[in-house]
Design a protein around this motif. Structure first.
Motif, PDB file in Angstrom:
ATOM      1  N   GLU A 164      50.864   7.100  27.171  1.00  0.00           N
ATOM      2  CA  GLU A 164      49.566   6.761  27.138  1.00  0.00           C
ATOM      3  C   GLU A 164      48.996   8.055  26.359  1.00  0.00           C
ATOM      4  OE1 GLU A 164      47.339   7.441  31.529  1.00  0.00           O
ATOM      5  OE2 GLU A 164      48.954   5.825  31.779  1.00  0.00           O
ATOM      6  N   ILE A 165      49.104   9.131  26.274  1.00  0.00           N
ATOM      7  CA  ILE A 165      48.639  10.167  25.281  1.00  0.00           C
ATOM      8  C   ILE A 165      48.955   9.673  24.037  1.00  0.00           C
ATOM      9  CG2 ILE A 165      49.136  12.487  24.211  1.00  0.00           C
ATOM     10  CD1 ILE A 165      49.937  13.273  27.284  1.00  0.00           C
ATOM     11  N   ILE A 166      50.092   8.998  23.565  1.00  0.00           N
ATOM     12  CA  ILE A 166      50.211   8.546  22.139  1.00  0.00           C
ATOM     13  C   ILE A 166      49.251   7.207  22.017  1.00  0.00           C
ATOM     14  CG2 ILE A 166      51.831   7.554  20.530  1.00  0.00           C
ATOM     15  CD1 ILE A 166      53.865   9.316  21.574  1.00  0.00           C
ATOM     16  N   LEU A 167      49.130   6.571  22.938  1.00  0.00           N
ATOM     17  CA  LEU A 167      48.151   5.265  22.843  1.00  0.00           C
ATOM     18  C   LEU A 167      46.810   5.693  22.514  1.00  0.00           C
ATOM     19  CD1 LEU A 167      49.805   2.425  24.984  1.00  0.00           C
ATOM     20  CD2 LEU A 167      50.155   3.124  22.637  1.00  0.00           C
ATOM     21  N   GLU A 168      46.294   6.738  23.099  1.00  0.00           N
ATOM     22  CA  GLU A 168      45.009   7.284  23.149  1.00  0.00           C
ATOM     23  C   GLU A 168      44.790   7.712  21.912  1.00  0.00           C
ATOM     24  OE1 GLU A 168      42.403   7.012  24.916  1.00  0.00           O
ATOM     25  OE2 GLU A 168      43.341   6.058  26.946  1.00  0.00           O
ATOM     26  N   LEU A 169      45.708   8.454  21.322  1.00  0.00           N
ATOM     27  CA  LEU A 169      45.528   9.036  20.001  1.00  0.00           C
ATOM     28  C   LEU A 169      45.239   8.166  18.958  1.00  0.00           C
ATOM     29  CD1 LEU A 169      48.336  11.998  20.027  1.00  0.00           C
ATOM     30  CD2 LEU A 169      45.797  12.356  19.870  1.00  0.00           C
TER      31      LEU A 169
ATOM     32  N   LEU B   2      45.726  -1.886  21.843  1.00  0.00           N
ATOM     33  CA  LEU B   2      45.328  -1.339  20.698  1.00  0.00           C
ATOM     34  C   LEU B   2      44.963  -2.223  19.729  1.00  0.00           C
ATOM     35  CD1 LEU B   2      48.290   1.182  20.401  1.00  0.00           C
ATOM     36  CD2 LEU B   2      45.851   1.672  20.415  1.00  0.00           C
ATOM     37  N   SER B   3      45.438  -3.447  19.450  1.00  0.00           N
ATOM     38  CA  SER B   3      45.194  -4.320  18.279  1.00  0.00           C
ATOM     39  C   SER B   3      44.277  -5.284  18.258  1.00  0.00           C
ATOM     40  CB  SER B   3      46.734  -5.201  18.069  1.00  0.00           C
ATOM     41  OG  SER B   3      46.807  -6.088  19.205  1.00  0.00           O
ATOM     42  N   ASP B   4      43.841  -5.440  17.053  1.00  0.00           N
ATOM     43  CA  ASP B   4      42.680  -6.369  16.798  1.00  0.00           C
ATOM     44  C   ASP B   4      43.265  -7.999  16.513  1.00  0.00           C
ATOM     45  OD1 ASP B   4      40.278  -4.282  16.980  1.00  0.00           O
ATOM     46  OD2 ASP B   4      41.887  -3.430  15.548  1.00  0.00           O
TER      47      ASP B   4
ATOM     48  N   LYS C  91      41.897   4.878  15.144  1.00  0.00           N
ATOM     49  CA  LYS C  91      41.351   3.692  14.763  1.00  0.00           C
ATOM     50  C   LYS C  91      39.559   3.655  14.857  1.00  0.00           C
ATOM     51  CE  LYS C  91      41.331  -0.363  17.117  1.00  0.00           C
ATOM     52  NZ  LYS C  91      41.683  -1.537  17.840  1.00  0.00           N
ATOM     53  N   LYS C  92      39.334   4.412  15.942  1.00  0.00           N
ATOM     54  CA  LYS C  92      37.825   4.558  16.180  1.00  0.00           C
ATOM     55  C   LYS C  92      37.229   5.145  14.938  1.00  0.00           C
ATOM     56  CE  LYS C  92      37.057   4.059  21.175  1.00  0.00           C
ATOM     57  NZ  LYS C  92      37.623   4.727  22.113  1.00  0.00           N
ATOM     58  N   MET C  93      37.977   6.234  14.359  1.00  0.00           N
ATOM     59  CA  MET C  93      37.658   6.918  13.357  1.00  0.00           C
ATOM     60  C   MET C  93      37.783   6.200  11.855  1.00  0.00           C
ATOM     61  SD  MET C  93      38.765  10.662  14.585  1.00  0.00           S
ATOM     62  CE  MET C  93      38.802  11.345  12.955  1.00  0.00           C
ATOM     63  N   GLY C  94      38.206   5.090  11.995  1.00  0.00           N
ATOM     64  CA  GLY C  94      38.087   4.210  10.783  1.00  0.00           C
ATOM     65  C   GLY C  94      39.733   4.301  10.064  1.00  0.00           C
ATOM     66  N   MET C  95      40.447   4.533  10.841  1.00  0.00           N
ATOM     67  CA  MET C  95      42.070   4.484  10.066  1.00  0.00           C
ATOM     68  C   MET C  95      42.513   3.014  10.231  1.00  0.00           C
ATOM     69  SD  MET C  95      45.139   7.000  10.774  1.00  0.00           S
ATOM     70  CE  MET C  95      44.148   8.651  10.984  1.00  0.00           C
ATOM     71  N   THR C  96      43.066   2.497   9.111  1.00  0.00           N
ATOM     72  CA  THR C  96      43.477   1.084   9.199  1.00  0.00           C
ATOM     73  C   THR C  96      45.029   1.217   9.493  1.00  0.00           C
ATOM     74  OG1 THR C  96      42.214   0.559   7.314  1.00  0.00           O
ATOM     75  CG2 THR C  96      43.921  -0.897   7.784  1.00  0.00           C
ATOM     76  N   MET C  97      45.623   0.280  10.485  1.00  0.00           N
ATOM     77  CA  MET C  97      46.897   0.377  11.038  1.00  0.00           C
ATOM     78  C   MET C  97      47.526  -0.711  11.063  1.00  0.00           C
ATOM     79  SD  MET C  97      46.729   3.624  13.576  1.00  0.00           S
ATOM     80  CE  MET C  97      44.963   3.785  14.289  1.00  0.00           C
ATOM     81  N   ILE C  98      49.186  -0.822  10.657  1.00  0.00           N
ATOM     82  CA  ILE C  98      49.699  -1.808  10.830  1.00  0.00           C
ATOM     83  C   ILE C  98      50.962  -1.279  11.709  1.00  0.00           C
ATOM     84  CG2 ILE C  98      51.379  -3.647   9.768  1.00  0.00           C
ATOM     85  CD1 ILE C  98      49.779  -3.339   7.249  1.00  0.00           C
ATOM     86  N   GLY C  99      51.352  -2.092  12.757  1.00  0.00           N
ATOM     87  CA  GLY C  99      52.157  -1.609  13.660  1.00  0.00           C
ATOM     88  C   GLY C  99      53.103  -2.362  14.223  1.00  0.00           C
TER      89      GLY C  99
END
Lengths: 232, 278
Positions: free
Chosen positions: A187-192, A216-218, A197-205
């Motif tokens: 849970e802690i890691i998912l929140e991080l 998490l995913s869009d 992401k809210k701060m604008g980081m682009t992610m592929i997971g």
């Protein structure tokens, strides 16, 4: 921000008389700025191989990975020079696996502080920031000056994610960051990740559990059919 | 990191033992680096590489592959047969450093480069004091002020964790790990822009090895020195090097990002090497 086109990877195993093993074939997708794209498909289908090809730990066999850098330059990560890849890794591209790899015999707080220092944060500030982070993810204060090799699996992984996020990459590749963790650590890691992401980081997971993907995913790319599909 | 301008460029470097013959001089196939007709040994067979500012370049390969020969050729310890090398800080990188006078070679060796040998006996005078060893390199680099030499020696030896109160002692009284650290401080004395490290942790026990590596990494980060690290130990390379080249029989057979070389080796020999890792 990242456009993958016709990307394929095969491994030629010389120790097995040149046997060709297919990693994945003809993958194409676009990852949009500030979004999280989840890669899904059964085990062995090539999800991690794909992430490693984007990070260039693996050399892609075919296709392109066009990346739009922060300064507006375009690079094909599949063929870019080693020097370019090293620079991008240092300044804007991160990769997190489910294992923590750090220099031995350096304390958790020092590892995190050093990572912040390499991002031009002032020494005094870096230590405070590092302490703030460790506190936020609930790592016991008594452990801050210990070597991470003495940590539990969950604590190691929290530090691992912190290290990746602390350098504030523009593009972060996540390879099962929550695998084999207890629900609290997860849970802690998912929140991080969500915060980043809210701060604008682009992610592929790549995530092994459906809850994380939903949370998490869009968008979602399914490697069984090599297409983008609905998230849920 | 500057892609356009490496600090060191090496092109087609050759070190050959033996005259060579019509067969091997044409570039025909050799047997383990040895010509089947004239029996000349090609220790380095047209080696080319670039070293960029502030990077650590790893060189791996089995014994006899030419790793140490390459470093020694670059440090002018060994005569070369052919090839070129350019250093950006010497004549703007436009002069082949193998074609200059011995005096100029000494200048480069004393001012621009540092070398740490596997065996401290090669790099240290065992019956001089530790401070004297550092001073020797400083004198070679043209410094004559005794006061500033002592200060610099103290600073360097302190940096590599040699106790200040042992600065007057001879390295022959030191343990292997400590000798190696004195050798590193000596190599750093002239603030070199290029540091060559030849199997510096081979033969040291595990905890000392980790400390020496920590130290080298820290120095590299603090001072931004470009380094070539030769090792047959892949875990040393993984920890230290940004990029890695793989040598076999005097040639570079593969080069790439260190994680790529270790996780996705392309060449047959590199695959065997990596899969031999315990």
């Amino acid at each position: 921000m990242l456009k993958v086109e016709g990307l394929s990877k095969e491994f030629k195993m010389h120790i097995r008389d040149g046997l060709i093993i297919e990693g994945f074939n003809e993958v194409s997708f676009t990852a949009c700025s500030g979004k999280l794209l989840a890669i899904t498909g059964a085990s062995g289908i090539g999800k991690s191989t794909l992430l490693k090809c984007i990070y260039r730990t693996y050399k892609p066999s075919k296709g392109s990975v066009i990346y739009l850098s922060g300064d507006g330059s375009r690079y094909d990560l599949a063929t870019a020079e080693d020097q370019t890849i090293l620079r991008l890794r240092k300044t804007e591209m991160g990769y997190v696996s489910q294992f923590l790899h750090v220099i031995p015999r350096v304390s958790a707080i020092d590892i995190l502080t050093n990572r912040l220092l390499s991002k031009n944060i002032l020494p005094g500030e870096a230590k405070d920031t590092a302490e703030g982070y460790l506190e936020k993810v609930g790592i016991n204060k008594a452990l801050w000056n210990m070597y991470p090799s003495t940590f539990s699996g969950g604590e190691k992984q929290r530090l691992n994610i912190l290290l990746a996020l602390a350098s504030k990459p523009r593009l972060l590749l996540l390879d099962e960051p929550t695998a084999s963790l207890d629900s609290n650590s997860k849970e802690i890691i998912l929140e991080l990740i969500l915060d980043a992401k809210k701060m604008g980081m682009t992610m592929i997971g790549v995530f092994h559990d459906q809850d994380a993907i939903k949370f998490l995913s869009d968008s979602r790319y399914d490697m069984r059919i090599n297409q983008l599909v609905a998230v849920s | 990191m500057n892609t356009a301008n490496p600090v060191l460029r090496v092109r087609d470097l050759i070190v050959r033992f033996g005259e060579g013959c019509n067969y091997c001089l044409q570039g025909a196939a050799l047997e383990k680096g040895r010509c089947p007709y004239c029996h000349s040994v090609w220790a380095l067979n047209k080696v080319s590489l670039d070293l960029y500012k502030g990077e650590i370049l790893g060189i791996v390969g089995e014994s006899g592959s030419g790793k140490s020969t390459l470093l020694r050729a670059l440090y002018f310890d060994r005569e070369i047969t052919g090839g070129e090398a350019y250093i950006s800080e010497y004549k703007d990188g436009e002069k082949n450093i193998f074609e200059i006078s011995n005096q100029q070679k000494r200048y480069i060796r004393n001012q621009k480069m540092g070398m740490v040998y596997q065996n401290p006996i090669m790099g240290l005078r065992m019956n001089f004091s530790s401070g004297g060893n550092v001073a020797e390199k400083l004198i070679a680099a043209g410094i004559r002020n005794a006061g500033s030499m002592t200060e610099r020696a103290k600073y360097l030896l302190n940096h590599v964790e040699v106790p200040i109160n042992r600065i007057k002692e001879e390295p022959k009284n030191f343990s292997g790990g400590m000798q190696q650290r004195v050798q590193i401080s000596k190599a750093l004395a002239n603030n070199p822009s290029i540091l060559l490290l030849d199997e510096v942790t081979t033969g040291l026990d595990l905890s000392v090895q980790a400390r020496v590596l920590d130290l080298i990494k820290r120095i590299q980060q603090e001072l931004g020195i470009s380094m070539i690290v030769v090792s047959h130990d892949l875990s040393v390379i993984r920890m230290m090097a940004d990029r890695t080249v793989v040598m076999l029989e005097g040639r570079i057979i593969e080069e790439g990002l260190t994680d790529q070389i270790l996780e996705d080796p392309i060449h047959e020999y590199t695959q065997i090497l990596v899969h031999s890792l315990l």
